[in-house]
Scaffold this motif. Structure first.
Motif, short mmCIF file in Angstrom:
data_model
loop_
_atom_site.label_atom_id
_atom_site.label_comp_id
_atom_site.label_asym_id
_atom_site.label_seq_id
_atom_site.Cartn_x
_atom_site.Cartn_y
_atom_site.Cartn_z
N LYS A 1 0.31 -0.92 -2.76
CA LYS A 1 -0.13 -2.30 -2.97
C LYS A 1 -0.22 -2.99 -1.62
CE LYS A 1 4.71 -3.33 -4.01
NZ LYS A 1 5.66 -3.74 -5.05
N ALA A 2 -1.04 -4.00 -1.56
CA ALA A 2 -1.30 -4.68 -0.29
C ALA A 2 -0.08 -5.35 0.27
CB ALA A 2 -2.44 -5.69 -0.46
N THR A 3 0.87 -5.72 -0.58
CA THR A 3 2.06 -6.41 -0.12
C THR A 3 3.17 -5.46 0.33
OG1 THR A 3 2.73 -6.61 -2.43
CG2 THR A 3 1.67 -8.52 -1.42
N ASP A 4 2.97 -4.15 0.19
CA ASP A 4 3.92 -3.21 0.77
C ASP A 4 4.00 -3.50 2.27
OD1 ASP A 4 5.35 -0.37 0.72
OD2 ASP A 4 3.92 -0.38 2.39
N PRO A 5 5.21 -3.60 2.86
CA PRO A 5 5.33 -4.03 4.26
C PRO A 5 4.49 -3.24 5.24
CG PRO A 5 7.48 -4.05 3.21
CD PRO A 5 6.53 -3.44 2.21
N GLY A 6 4.50 -1.91 5.13
CA GLY A 6 3.72 -1.10 6.07
C GLY A 6 2.22 -1.30 5.89
N ILE A 7 1.75 -1.28 4.65
CA ILE A 7 0.33 -1.49 4.37
C ILE A 7 -0.10 -2.89 4.80
CG2 ILE A 7 -1.40 -1.71 2.54
CD1 ILE A 7 -0.01 0.51 1.04
N LYS A 8 0.73 -3.87 4.49
CA LYS A 8 0.39 -5.25 4.82
C LYS A 8 0.20 -5.45 6.32
CE LYS A 8 2.03 -10.02 4.20
NZ LYS A 8 3.06 -10.87 3.56
#
Length: 326
Positions: free
Chosen positions: A108-115
């Protein structure tokens, strides 16, 4: 029999026919392009989709979490309505996720690494389409994770960058126009050092190739390298045998010659860093679109609109993998 999870009965992963919308989802121009280039026929569309859906039973080892019309259609378009090839891509799409469970555990976009990867521009997306109607994605180099700055080194990983790219493509491929017209990638290797290139291990490169070339229903019309040093040429020589012939033909190594880039992508739609006529690109543009009000939120909460794969998705993939493990 194919195993199903009860948590898939509703929500964004639920199966839905949505038949009336499919026929009218393309503009007249794109519909004609789909007919000429992809062999798409509105009169046999649902029959084509059903033929692919009927093949699902042949792979009981895979959890096909979506088999609705709209979802299968993007695989048919990606493989020019060749039914078996479309099904093989569909199977590889879910198989890739089963084989790389950790990549999709918090997809998900709010995952810290992805974000953080998204906020740093991995990927960036230009507002204007090219003259073929393709979405232009840009990638800056060097990426912060490959620098030696103590402020950057633990923010996210190369896998997080790949996850951010895959998640972005998941969002973009919802657009039927892009399913037909496809994407163009521009990768800027400016200031990318030899030490940084050494971090691109064979396993990481293979993971990216499998995820983008072999397991995702998108049409990539061109991959443009600009400002690449000699060791990127060497790296490309290593991975070239693992690329499909069609992919190899669409990779262009421009070096510092932006004129050759402009012959394929008009400078009127490019930002100034690529020799274009537009202002410099704000690398947070796409991240703001995907994250919306959570762009400046440092928490790791989630928004229903951003959860392309809910917790039950991961749980079901894990169950399928365990149940069918040799």
């Amino acid at each position: 029999p194919r195993r199903r999870s009860p948590c898939l009965a509703s929500g964004p992963l639920a199966t839905a026919a949505a038949r009336p919308e499919i026929r009218s989802s393309l503009s007249p121009e794109t519909l004609e392009k789909a007919r000429l280039e992809l062999n798409e026929n509105p009169d046999t569309l649902h029959q084509d989709i059903q033929e692919v859906r009927d093949m699902v039973i042949t792979r009981p080892d895979i959890g096909f979490l979506r088999t609705d019309d709209a979802f299968i259609l993007r695989f048919l378009r990606a493989r020019k309505f060749q039914h078996f090839e479309a099904f093989r891509l569909l199977a590889q799409y879910f198989e890739y996720r089963q084989q790389n469970l950790d990549m999709f555990k918090s997809f998900k976009a709010t995952d810290p690494g992805i974000k953080q990867a998204l906020k740093d521009g991995f990927p960036g997306g230009l507002a204007n389409l090219d003259h073929y109607g393709r979405k232009i994605l840009i990638f800056p180099c060097p990426c912060p994770i490959l620098t030696t700055s103590p402020l950057n080194i633990h923010r996210y990983t190369l896998v997080d960058i790949l996850r951010a790219i895959l998640l972005s493509l998941e969002a973009m491929i919802e657009d039927p126009e892009l399913q037909v017209n496809g994407f163009v990638l521009i990768i800027d290797w400016s200031n990318f050092t030899f030490k940084q290139a050494s971090k691109l291990t064979p396993s990481m490169l293979r993971l990216a190739i499998e995820g983008l070339q072999d397991s995702f229903p998108a049409r990539f019309g061109g991959i443009h390298f600009v400002n690449q040093p000699w060791y990127i040429h060497a790296l490309y020589t290593v991975i070239r045998p693992f690329l499909k012939e069609k992919t190899r033909k669409r990779i262009f190594l421009h070096g510092n010659n932006l004129n050759s880039l402009h012959q394929l992508i008009h400078p009127e739609i490019l930002p100034s860093e690529f020799g274009g006529m537009l202002p410099p690109y704000d690398m947070g543009t796409w991240a703001r679109t995907l994250l919306d009000h959570e762009y400046d939120d440092d928490t790791s909460g989630s928004s229903p609109s951003l959860l392309l794969y809910e917790d039950c998705f991961f749980s079901f993939l894990k169950k399928i993998t365990v149940d069918y493990r040799p």
